[in-house]
Design an enzyme around this catalytic site. Structure first.
Site, PDB file in Angstrom:
ATOM      1  N   GLU A  46       0.871  -1.167   0.000  1.00  0.00           N
ATOM      2  CA  GLU A  46       0.000   0.000   0.000  1.00  0.00           C
ATOM      3  C   GLU A  46       0.911   1.221   0.000  1.00  0.00           C
ATOM      4  OE1 GLU A  46      -2.315   0.741   3.532  1.00  0.00           O
ATOM      5  OE2 GLU A  46      -3.650   2.115   2.469  1.00  0.00           O
ATOM      6  N   ARG A 273       5.330 -13.241   9.446  1.00  0.00           N
ATOM      7  CA  ARG A 273       5.875 -11.910   9.367  1.00  0.00           C
ATOM      8  C   ARG A 273       7.273 -11.896   9.961  1.00  0.00           C
ATOM      9  NH1 ARG A 273       3.742  -6.949   9.495  1.00  0.00           N
ATOM     10  NH2 ARG A 273       1.530  -7.213   9.124  1.00  0.00           N
ATOM     11  N   LYS A 283       4.196  -0.205  11.037  1.00  0.00           N
ATOM     12  CA  LYS A 283       4.236   1.094  10.378  1.00  0.00           C
ATOM     13  C   LYS A 283       3.796   2.188  11.347  1.00  0.00           C
ATOM     14  CE  LYS A 283       3.507   0.778   5.857  1.00  0.00           C
ATOM     15  NZ  LYS A 283       2.724   0.586   4.635  1.00  0.00           N
TER      16      LYS A 283
END
Length: 571
Positions: A46, A273, A283
């Site tokens: 994104e 992850r 983030k």
RNA sequence: UGCUUCGUGGUGUAAUUGGCAACACGUCUGACUCUGGAUCAGAAGAGUCCAGGUUCGAGCCCUGGCGAAGCAACCA
């Protein structure tokens, strides 16, 4: 799952040729002839922030597995939320992927490329009675959703007619309704044990300009309504994502099944992850560090962003090798940063020239060396690689050495300089300490005096005499000044984000940056450029900072050398 | 008291058809060394979450527990 035992052997000693569990699945799919044996993946960031080393793990898998099977990997920007996304990030993401060493061969796509087709598919679902407009607000919808342990209840708008739904959804998009006043939902199952199947919202009204489609749309698809379909539109066969999307998979499949026309169908597979000790990766948390100015920016050399690691002096090879070494599984691991540090040391050890830099200088005066004499010592650039040759370093009566390399009253295991002790000056002579002078006000050693043995010059007749220690040095008259930034781990707790009821910022390491403004470096370094990398002999690996300029040289410490004395000294 | 997923040395990963639990990092020795780096040699460290079962034999198969994570944005 049965694939674990079925296929290629996973040889821990040879990660280069072994297949991780995902690649084993891909291999089986290929062998079974699924999707005509094609392999096509995608990396779907994104564009709302900078890439970090966790993304690098995904990038290596997405591009790496495609390459392994002779397939393709697309770059697709997942830009379904105009509120958060900006063009600026698109560029930095592309730069970082290229820097890491991967290329999408022109296949750059955006979820927004498919807004028309997605919209058409939504209309199609409405026509088929599989989607409806809900006039309720988010709170009511959430309340009806139930909880993971309690089933939901159906919306009062669930049974609207196709005509009414068509009319309402079209008007939602024409901008007639306010944000938040209506959504389009898929009609699935409000009592499903999977929360994501309880009539998920698939379109919301957003009266915002999108960074690529401008004001064309007033409704935007949700992630779940875009991802699988985009995969399908692009011919993606294996859609690899992280574990938290596991529960989304039934919805992904439900939508793809209603969209597809032939046998081809993309498949979502989830992996763990990346977590690193002494690091935060989310983030949101990284953004907090930037906003609160706890770091200098997204590319602060202490950040786990790719731009931060790059500025710190990490090479793409070291990052790829690190990622290869940690593997892909379904276990939520927390990897030791020591492994990352090992990867960069290992890489730089072979590649990078050694130079002399004195970080905490103290003057050393060779009392029997003529004041007007200048020698140029020939010094090997890299003992690991002869082809890197050698250079000449000026040597004179007054030198700088490290403060730490002298002790007034040294313990037994200290192999460096002290009163009456002998050491070798690397590439120069053996010297013997004859005395020292202290600064009267501070009590610190200000000057050290010694004599040298002319017979012991490197390569000379008595050069083979053994002494305990070897010191690096620079000639006081010829040395350049430099600023050196000593970076250390940003946090002093191995798992700063995982402590219950504690904010991760409580674990910030107060010593994560030490700036040394007046270091002395050898004159060959006068013209260094940003990103140039060196080993400061006996100290560590350093990289020229992006803001470094001739006459105002700035180095960042990438990682110190392994230091068995340092460990001993701490005990 | 739901669904999904996961439990192998300190950390991470591996173990083919069920066959002496291996590799890397880290740690500790020692050798070598004009970097207390690198290199080389070696050591310690797990009996695979627990309990049963099948089997000559189980990390792997079966049953039952225990523990952990994810899931209740009009984020991705």
């Amino acid at each position: 799952m049965d694939y674990k035992n079925k296929s290629a052997r996973n040889d821990a000693g040879d990660p280069g040729t072994s297949l991780n569990f995902i690649e084993q699945i891909i291999q089986e799919d290929v062998r079974a002839g699924k999707n005509d044996g094609r392999v096509h993946t995608r990396f779907p960031p994104e564009p709302n922030g900078y890439l970090h080393i966790g993304h690098a793990k995904a990038i290596c898998l997405d591009f790496g597995s495609a390459e392994k099977f002779g397939g393709k990997c697309n770059l697709r920007f997942d830009d379904t939320n105009p509120i958060k996304e900006e063009t600026e990030y698109v560029e930095s993401i592309k730069e970082d992927i290229h820097w890491l060493g991967f290329d999408w061969e022109g296949r750059e796509f955006h979820a927004s490329d498919y807004f028309d087709r997605l919209y058409d598919f939504a209309l199609d679902l409405i026509r088929r009675g599989l989607a409806y407009v809900d006039d309720q607000g988010s709170e009511e919808i959430a309340a009806q959703k139930g909880t993971p342990t309690k089933p939901g209840t159906e919306s009062p708008y669930r049974k609207r007619s196709v005509e009414e739904n068509m009319d309402l959804f079209t008007r939602m998009n024409s901008g007639e309704f306010d944000e938040g006043s209506r959504v389009l939902r898929a009609k699935i199952d409000m009592s499903s044990p999977n929360m994501h199947m309880r009539d998920p919202v698939i379109y919301r009204i957003l009266k915002r300009a999108h960074h690529r489609t401008g004001n064309k749309w007033h409704v935007y698809p949700m992630y779940d309504f875009a991802h699988g379909q985009c995969d399908y539109f692009e011919g993606v066969t294996h859609s690899l994502c992280t574990l938290e999307f596991e529960v989304h998979r039934p919805l992904y499949d439900w939508l793809v099944d209603r969209l597809k026309t032939g046998d081809y169908r993309p498949r979502q597979i989830e992996f763990n992850r990346l977590n690193l000790t002494y690091t935060v990766m989310s983030k949101r948390k990284l953004q907090e560090l930037v906003m609160l100015k706890l770091v200098s920016g997204w590319d602060d050399p202490r950040m786990p962003t790719l731009s931060g690691l790059r500025r710190r002096g990490y090479t793409p090879e070291s990052i790829r090798r690190f990622i290869k070494s940690i593997g892909y599984t379904k276990f939520e691991a927390i990897n030791d940063v020591a492994l990352l540090e090992h990867a960069i040391r290992d890489d730089l050890n072979l590649k990078v020239p050694r130079v002399f830099a004195v970080l905490n200088p103290v003057k050393l005066i060779i009392t029997n060396y003529p004041d007007d004499r200048l020698e140029e010592m020939e010094i090997i650039n890299n003992p690991e690689d002869e082809s890197m040759g050698s250079r000449r370093v000026p040597f004179s009566r007054e030198l700088y050495i490290e403060k730490d390399d002298f002790m007034e009253d040294p313990p037994k295991k200290f192999f460096r300089l002290g009163p009456e002790r002998e050491v070798r000056l690397k590439g120069g002579y053996i010297i013997k300490c004859t005395g020292f002078k202290k600064d009267e006000s501070t009590g610190e050693v200000a000057e050290i005096y010694c004599t040298y043995d002319p017979e012991t010059k490197s390569g000379g007749s008595a050069a083979n005499r053994k002494v305990k220690g070897t010191l690096h040095w620079v000639s006081a008259k010829h040395a350049l000044n430099a600023e050196v930034r000593l970076y250390d781990r940003l946090f002093d707790h191995p798992d700063p984000a995982g402590q219950k009821n504690r904010d991760f910022k409580e674990f910030l390491n107060p010593d994560s940056l030490k700036i040394l403004a007046s270091c002395k470096i050898e004159p060959s370094l006068a013209d260094v450029k940003p990103q140039d990398k060196f080993q400061f002999q006996r100290v560590g690996y350093f990289c020229v900072d992006k803001n470094s300029k001739q006459g105002n040289i700035v180095f960042n410490r990438t990682v110190p050398l392994r230091d068995t004395w340092g460990k001993l000294a701490k005990k």
